[in-house]
Design a protein around this motif. Structure first.
Motif, PDB file in Angstrom:
ATOM      1  N   ARG A 156      14.157 -24.893   9.169  1.00 16.11           N
ATOM      2  CA  ARG A 156      15.036 -24.639  10.059  1.00 16.11           C
ATOM      3  C   ARG A 156      16.057 -23.860   8.973  1.00 16.11           C
ATOM      4  N   VAL A 157      16.120 -22.433   9.303  1.00 14.41           N
ATOM      5  CA  VAL A 157      16.764 -21.566   8.600  1.00 14.41           C
ATOM      6  C   VAL A 157      17.796 -20.773   9.430  1.00 14.41           C
ATOM      7  N   PRO A 158      18.945 -20.363   8.856  1.00 19.07           N
ATOM      8  CA  PRO A 158      19.920 -19.501   9.691  1.00 19.07           C
ATOM      9  C   PRO A 158      19.303 -18.244  10.018  1.00 19.07           C
ATOM     10  N   VAL A 159      19.475 -17.737  11.197  1.00 16.44           N
ATOM     11  CA  VAL A 159      18.881 -16.436  11.838  1.00 16.44           C
ATOM     12  C   VAL A 159      20.229 -15.618  12.403  1.00 16.44           C
ATOM     13  N   PHE A 160      20.546 -14.647  11.656  1.00 18.70           N
ATOM     14  CA  PHE A 160      21.817 -13.967  12.223  1.00 18.70           C
ATOM     15  C   PHE A 160      22.885 -14.906  12.639  1.00 18.70           C
ATOM     16  N   ASP A 161      23.507 -14.712  13.824  1.00 21.15           N
ATOM     17  CA  ASP A 161      24.705 -15.930  14.100  1.00 21.15           C
ATOM     18  C   ASP A 161      24.177 -16.983  15.426  1.00 21.15           C
ATOM     19  N   LEU A 162      22.812 -17.162  15.092  1.00 23.29           N
ATOM     20  CA  LEU A 162      22.156 -17.724  16.211  1.00 23.29           C
ATOM     21  C   LEU A 162      22.096 -19.475  15.723  1.00 23.29           C
ATOM     22  N   GLY A 163      22.454 -19.596  14.245  1.00 20.04           N
ATOM     23  CA  GLY A 163      22.154 -21.084  13.980  1.00 20.04           C
ATOM     24  C   GLY A 163      21.131 -21.025  13.060  1.00 20.04           C
ATOM     25  N   ARG A 164      20.577 -22.302  12.908  1.00 22.04           N
ATOM     26  CA  ARG A 164      19.518 -22.694  12.176  1.00 22.04           C
ATOM     27  C   ARG A 164      18.202 -23.023  13.029  1.00 22.04           C
ATOM     28  N   LEU A 165      17.336 -22.063  13.137  1.00 20.16           N
ATOM     29  CA  LEU A 165      16.152 -22.183  13.825  1.00 20.16           C
ATOM     30  C   LEU A 165      14.760 -22.302  13.081  1.00 20.16           C
ATOM     31  N   SER A 166      13.825 -22.665  13.906  1.00 19.92           N
ATOM     32  CA  SER A 166      12.486 -22.977  13.125  1.00 19.92           C
ATOM     33  C   SER A 166      11.815 -21.898  13.129  1.00 19.92           C
ATOM     34  N   CYS A 167      11.521 -21.533  11.681  1.00 21.96           N
ATOM     35  CA  CYS A 167      11.134 -20.132  11.478  1.00 21.96           C
ATOM     36  C   CYS A 167       9.760 -20.263  10.568  1.00 21.96           C
ATOM     37  N   LEU A 168       8.932 -19.413  10.574  1.00 14.54           N
ATOM     38  CA  LEU A 168       7.741 -19.204   9.589  1.00 14.54           C
ATOM     39  C   LEU A 168       7.374 -17.574   9.670  1.00 14.54           C
ATOM     40  N   GLY A 169       7.564 -16.938   8.608  1.00 15.64           N
ATOM     41  CA  GLY A 169       7.358 -15.509   8.459  1.00 15.64           C
ATOM     42  C   GLY A 169       8.563 -14.786   8.676  1.00 15.64           C
ATOM     43  N   VAL A 170       8.467 -13.414   8.354  1.00 14.83           N
ATOM     44  CA  VAL A 170       9.485 -12.429   8.593  1.00 14.83           C
ATOM     45  C   VAL A 170       9.041 -11.445   9.390  1.00 14.83           C
ATOM     46  N   TYR A 171      10.361 -10.959  10.053  1.00 14.70           N
ATOM     47  CA  TYR A 171       9.915  -9.464  10.721  1.00 14.70           C
ATOM     48  C   TYR A 171      10.205  -8.255  10.101  1.00 14.70           C
ATOM     49  N   LEU A 172       9.360  -7.258  10.064  1.00 12.35           N
ATOM     50  CA  LEU A 172       9.684  -6.207   9.135  1.00 12.35           C
ATOM     51  C   LEU A 172       9.982  -4.971  10.125  1.00 12.35           C
ATOM     52  N   ASP A 173      10.906  -3.974   9.554  1.00 13.01           N
ATOM     53  CA  ASP A 173      10.878  -2.452  10.092  1.00 13.01           C
ATOM     54  C   ASP A 173      10.140  -1.474   9.258  1.00 13.01           C
ATOM     55  N   GLY A 216       0.942  -1.210   0.153  1.00 10.44           N
ATOM     56  CA  GLY A 216       0.064   0.004  -0.085  1.00 10.44           C
ATOM     57  C   GLY A 216       0.858   1.337  -0.049  1.00 10.44           C
ATOM     58  N   GLU A 217       0.556   2.164   0.947  1.00  7.67           N
ATOM     59  CA  GLU A 217       1.509   3.323   0.998  1.00  7.67           C
ATOM     60  C   GLU A 217       2.582   3.379   1.775  1.00  7.67           C
ATOM     61  N   ALA A 218       2.785   2.236   2.797  1.00  8.29           N
ATOM     62  CA  ALA A 218       3.880   1.940   3.504  1.00  8.29           C
ATOM     63  C   ALA A 218       4.990   1.210   2.867  1.00  8.29           C
ATOM     64  N   LEU A 219       5.895   1.724   3.284  1.00  8.08           N
ATOM     65  CA  LEU A 219       7.419   0.928   2.938  1.00  8.08           C
ATOM     66  C   LEU A 219       8.105   0.059   3.900  1.00  8.08           C
ATOM     67  N   PHE A 220       8.443  -1.038   3.639  1.00  7.19           N
ATOM     68  CA  PHE A 220       9.270  -1.966   4.923  1.00  7.19           C
ATOM     69  C   PHE A 220      10.503  -2.359   4.466  1.00  7.19           C
ATOM     70  N   ARG A 221      11.260  -2.426   5.645  1.00  2.00           N
ATOM     71  CA  ARG A 221      12.790  -3.473   5.258  1.00  2.00           C
ATOM     72  C   ARG A 221      12.556  -4.891   5.890  1.00  2.00           C
ATOM     73  N   VAL A 222      12.684  -5.778   5.034  1.00  2.00           N
ATOM     74  CA  VAL A 222      12.653  -7.179   5.626  1.00  2.00           C
ATOM     75  C   VAL A 222      13.676  -7.561   6.334  1.00  2.00           C
ATOM     76  N   VAL A 223      13.665  -7.831   7.633  1.00  2.00           N
ATOM     77  CA  VAL A 223      14.735  -7.861   8.610  1.00  2.00           C
ATOM     78  C   VAL A 223      15.434  -9.119   8.653  1.00  2.00           C
ATOM     79  N   VAL A 224      14.730 -10.099   8.851  1.00  2.00           N
ATOM     80  CA  VAL A 224      15.143 -11.595   9.217  1.00  2.00           C
ATOM     81  C   VAL A 224      13.821 -12.833   9.580  1.00  2.00           C
ATOM     82  N   PRO A 225      13.988 -14.007   8.970  1.00  2.00           N
ATOM     83  CA  PRO A 225      13.164 -14.687   9.538  1.00  2.00           C
ATOM     84  C   PRO A 225      12.752 -14.843  10.989  1.00  2.00           C
ATOM     85  N   THR A 226      11.302 -15.166  11.126  1.00  2.00           N
ATOM     86  CA  THR A 226      10.894 -14.961  12.482  1.00  2.00           C
ATOM     87  C   THR A 226      10.934 -16.412  13.148  1.00  2.00           C
ATOM     88  N   PRO A 227      11.846 -16.482  14.271  1.00  2.00           N
ATOM     89  CA  PRO A 227      11.802 -17.756  14.899  1.00  2.00           C
ATOM     90  C   PRO A 227      10.540 -18.004  15.681  1.00  2.00           C
TER      91      PRO A 227
END
Length: 278
Positions: free
Chosen positions: A245-262, A207-218
């Motif tokens: 299970r996907v890499p999240v920062f330097d935390l290893g491979r975590l169980s994720c579904l979705g992403v965080y946005l800023d 829509g009118e908003a713009l986001f940055r996709v940050v990281v997968p959501t553990p």
């Protein structure tokens, strides 16, 4: 790329929220989202990530009025305004100890998380530092995002593609999007798999908003719990842990579904709005 299939906000952290057709996105996220939380005298921020201590919050629903007021609907159907002193008494009765609703983050607010048995639920280094609390639960303790009641990103997004993939690999599971407490559900027009895995670092116009996709959501234990009319489903997160299970920062491979946005640009977002990677 797709369109907004649903919008949600959760005025009180870890309570059921509300579906909306239009949302105002500010630099801090969706207006009215996680504006309040239930606290106790120890500085703990109420989160159903510790179900034995705070899980009853998911039996309550929070809604936001047009004037910005917050109302809580208790399990028996009683609706009380956030400022009503009776609400604190009723929440204390529900949780079995003295608690209170607040719009102010405590100076040293703590967020407690139960450590799941399945691998990928928390980073291994965090699992090793866990301790057992008075409820008999193995927990880790951290903090909320600075100056907010959010766990991390300002918004959380899930895709219809990821939910469809999980239904395909675990048909017995109830992968209703509401279990994952998203702000945005994006219909990805039949895209296969987990398309959002490729999005971190990208910009997303909605829509009118713009986001940055940050990281997968553990993911924590919350999707396995009962959510209103959605019954508990303990197999949900074990299936995610097996499949995704996907890499999240330097935390290893975590169980994720979705992403965080800023949020990069504020604006109005509506159900049906086009979503475009920039």
């Amino acid at each position: 790329m797709g369109s907004v299939a649903a919008l949600y906000r959760y005025p009180v952290k870890s309570m059921l929220g509300e579906a909306v057709s239009v949302a105002t996105v500010t630099e801090s996220g969706i207006r009215g989202d996680r504006s309040h939380a239930v606290l106790d005298g120890t500085g703990a921020v109420g989160s159903a990530k510790h179900p034995r201590k705070w899980g009853e919050l998911l039996r309550c629903r929070s809604v936001r009025g047009d004037n910005g007021s917050v109302r809580v609907v208790l399990p028996d159907g009683t609706a009380l305004e956030a400022e009503d002193p009776e609400l604190d008494a009723r929440l204390s009765e529900l949780l079995g100890r003295k608690v209170f609703l607040s719009a102010t983050l405590p100076e040293h607010g703590r967020l407690e998380r139960a450590v799941p048995e399945y691998e990928g639920g928390v980073p291994d280094v965090v699992r090793r530092s866990a301790s057992v609390d008075a409820t008999g639960t193995s927990i880790t303790t951290g903090s909320v995002a600075a100056g907010t009641f959010f766990d991390f990103g300002r918004l959380h997004l899930v895709t219809t593609a990821s939910l469809a993939r999980m239904r395909a690999v675990h048909p017995a599971g109830d992968f209703d999007a509401r279990r994952f407490r998203p702000n945005l559900v994006v219909d990805t027009d039949g895209a296969p798999g987990f398309p959002e895995d490729a999005w971190p670092g990208s910009r997303l116009r909605v829509g009118e908003a713009l986001f940055r996709v940050v990281v997968p959501t553990p993911r924590c234990v919350i999707p396995t719990l009962g959510h209103g009319e959605l019954p508990p489903d303990p197999g949900i997160m074990r299936a995610v842990a097996r499949e995704h299970r996907v890499p999240v920062f330097d935390l290893g491979r975590l169980s994720c579904l979705g992403v965080y946005l800023d949020v990069l640009e504020a604006g109005t977002v509506r159900v049906g709005d086009t979503t475009t990677l920039c």
